[in-house]
Design an enzyme around this catalytic site. Structure first.
Site, short mmCIF file in Angstrom:
data_model
loop_
_atom_site.label_atom_id
_atom_site.label_comp_id
_atom_site.label_asym_id
_atom_site.label_seq_id
_atom_site.Cartn_x
_atom_site.Cartn_y
_atom_site.Cartn_z
N ARG A 64 0.85 -1.19 0.00
CA ARG A 64 0.00 0.00 0.00
C ARG A 64 0.89 1.24 0.00
NH1 ARG A 64 2.22 2.33 3.68
NH2 ARG A 64 0.49 3.76 3.82
N GLY A 65 0.24 2.40 -0.12
CA GLY A 65 1.00 3.63 -0.30
C GLY A 65 1.15 3.86 -1.80
N ALA A 66 0.78 5.07 -2.25
CA ALA A 66 0.66 5.29 -3.70
C ALA A 66 1.93 4.93 -4.49
CB ALA A 66 0.25 6.74 -3.95
N ARG A 91 -6.90 -0.73 -7.03
CA ARG A 91 -7.33 0.32 -6.08
C ARG A 91 -7.49 1.61 -6.89
NH1 ARG A 91 -4.26 1.06 -0.63
NH2 ARG A 91 -6.28 1.84 0.03
N GLN A 141 -2.51 2.57 9.97
CA GLN A 141 -1.21 2.67 9.30
C GLN A 141 -0.24 3.55 10.11
OE1 GLN A 141 -4.15 2.92 7.74
NE2 GLN A 141 -4.08 2.24 5.63
N ASP A 171 -2.31 10.58 -2.40
CA ASP A 171 -2.65 9.49 -3.32
C ASP A 171 -2.95 10.00 -4.72
OD1 ASP A 171 -3.25 8.22 -0.54
OD2 ASP A 171 -2.99 6.61 -1.99
N ASN A 205 -5.79 12.08 0.17
CA ASN A 205 -4.88 11.29 1.01
C ASN A 205 -5.75 10.52 2.00
OD1 ASN A 205 -2.12 10.55 1.74
ND2 ASN A 205 -2.49 11.64 3.65
N LYS A 206 -5.12 9.70 2.80
CA LYS A 206 -5.83 8.83 3.75
C LYS A 206 -6.90 9.60 4.52
CE LYS A 206 -5.58 5.34 4.24
NZ LYS A 206 -6.51 4.41 3.57
O1 MRU Z 1 -4.71 2.98 2.11
P1 MRU Z 1 -3.23 3.25 2.05
O2 MRU Z 1 -2.49 2.75 3.25
O3 MRU Z 1 -2.62 2.81 0.76
O4 MRU Z 1 -3.13 4.85 2.08
C1 MRU Z 1 -1.87 5.42 1.90
C2 MRU Z 1 -1.87 6.89 2.06
O5 MRU Z 1 -2.88 7.53 2.19
C3 MRU Z 1 -0.52 7.56 1.91
O6 MRU Z 1 -0.47 8.72 2.67
C4 MRU Z 1 -0.28 7.92 0.44
O7 MRU Z 1 -0.46 6.82 -0.39
C5 MRU Z 1 1.09 8.45 0.23
S1 MRU Z 1 2.36 7.24 0.43
C6 MRU Z 1 3.82 8.00 0.10
#
Ligand code: MRU
Length: 346
Positions: A11-13, A54, A186, A227, A237-238
């Site tokens: 996970r994480g963009a 996703r 997270q 994201d 973002n999250k």
């Molecule tokens: O659902 P996730 O854990 O993939 O969400 C991730 C985030 O919101 C991060 O802040 C974002 O992807 C940036 S990662 C450098």
């Protein structure tokens, strides 16, 4: 790979992008296509299956498209009769001879090269974000963040946490307040782990505690990842990020988004156009494997929210620090990033 993406094992963009690109190679190996036509058809299937696993993180879609397009474009020059590689129906009957097998191997090599390049470029982008962020936030010691935008979310040192690592590496005092990030935690699980692992001072706070800590002067700056960033700077973002941005604006402290230019989706004029992933309500109903809510209660589980550009002090990218008005600074940054790409290709 799709299962790993859906359950957030990856996970994480930026990490989703690098992983999605590599997953194409693994999938091609498993499919064992006998001809370029078959290989093209397999990749077109993966373009949807992996690329759409996703919806909010643009890096996944972008990296899958870039890798497939680069490999198929190269396939056009492999020079055998079956080499258009467009997956068209007329090619499906080709079971392949040794020439086809050689062309598929060449296609795979091109796919792998592009996937590895995406990871390497992301690692370099993280380093640049760290460098720019450290300069920008030289006076900030206590940094609040949300979710995880670090080593566990990218192919490098991270975006928001890349700034923290750069400060620490430069010998600057730095302390992080990590919002726990309900429902999947997270912040509590990943950000706290990786910062503690790096010997950086980290305190986990409940998401709901951050606003009063910011209002009370306990935070110098908020730095989060992204994201998807629309052309006007609106940033997904999250979920929960927006609350921190509102608190920062009210307290008059900086709210910064740290992201590579690959997270900018210039095709979207504003945040209203960003698709927000809705996840399984069970993630909200449960904590630590125990159901908390009564069975009659419904849960709503948007995985992301959109922070409007007007709440964002600056966007720290690998192409530099972008300031409002973002429609202009983002367009300039993308043009500069495009020029760099052209130079490195030449
Ligand atoms: O659902 P996730 O854990 O993939 O969400 C991730 C985030 O919101 C991060 O802040 C974002 O992807 C940036 S990662 C450098």
């Amino acid at each position: 790979a799709v299962d790993a993406i859906e359950r957030l094992a990856i996970r994480g963009a930026p990490a989703l992008g690098a992983f999605g690109a590599l997953a194409l190679v693994v999938g091609l190996d498993e499919a064992q296509p006998g001809s370029l036509g078959d290989a093209g058809a397999v990749l077109e299937r993966f373009r949807t299956e992996i690329g759409d696993a996703r919806p909010t993180a643009v890096n996944l879609r972008w990296a899958v498209d870039r890798t497939i397009d680069a490999a198929l474009a190269a396939a056009g020059s492999f020079g055998s009769s079956d080499n258009t590689g467009d997956g068209s129906a007329s090619e499906q009957g080709n079971t392949g001879d040794s020439g086809s097998a050689g062309s598929v191997a060449e296609l795979r090599r091109r796919l792998l090269d592009e996937a590895l390049a995406i990871g390497a470029e992301d690692a370099r982008a993280c380093a640049e974000i760290g460098r720019f962020g450290r300069e920008l936030l030289a006076d900030a010691t206590v940094i609040a963040t949300h979710c995880n935008a670090g080593r566990l979310a990218t192919a490098g040192t991270g975006t928001a946490l890349g700034v923290v690592y750069a400060k620490a590496a430069g010998g600057e005092p730095v302390r992080v307040l990590a919002a726990e990030t309900r429902p999947l935690l997270q912040g509590a699980r990943l950000t706290a782990w990786e910062l503690a692992d790096a010997g950086i001072d980290v305190s986990v706070v409940a998401d709901a505690a951050m606003a009063s800590l910011i209002a009370g002067g306990a935070v110098d700056a908020v730095v989060v990842g992204a994201d998807r960033i629309a052309a006007n700077g609106d940033t997904a973002n999250k979920v929960g990020t927006l609350a921190h941005a509102l608190a920062a604006a009210d307290a008059g402290i900086g709210f910064y988004v740290a992201a590579p230019t690959t997270t900018i989706d210039a095709a979207l004029p504003s945040g209203e156009c960003i698709a927000i992933e809705q996840r399984n309500p069970d993630e909200v109903h449960h904590a630590g494997g125990t159901r908390l809510t009564p069975t009659e209660a419904v849960a709503i589980n948007p995985a992301f929210d959109v922070t409007p550009a007007r709440l964002i002090t600056a966007i720290i990218t690998d192409a530099g620090v972008l300031r409002p008005p973002y429609d202009r600074s983002i367009a300039q940054a993308l043009a500069a990033a495009g020029d760099d790409m052209r130079e490195s290709v030449e």
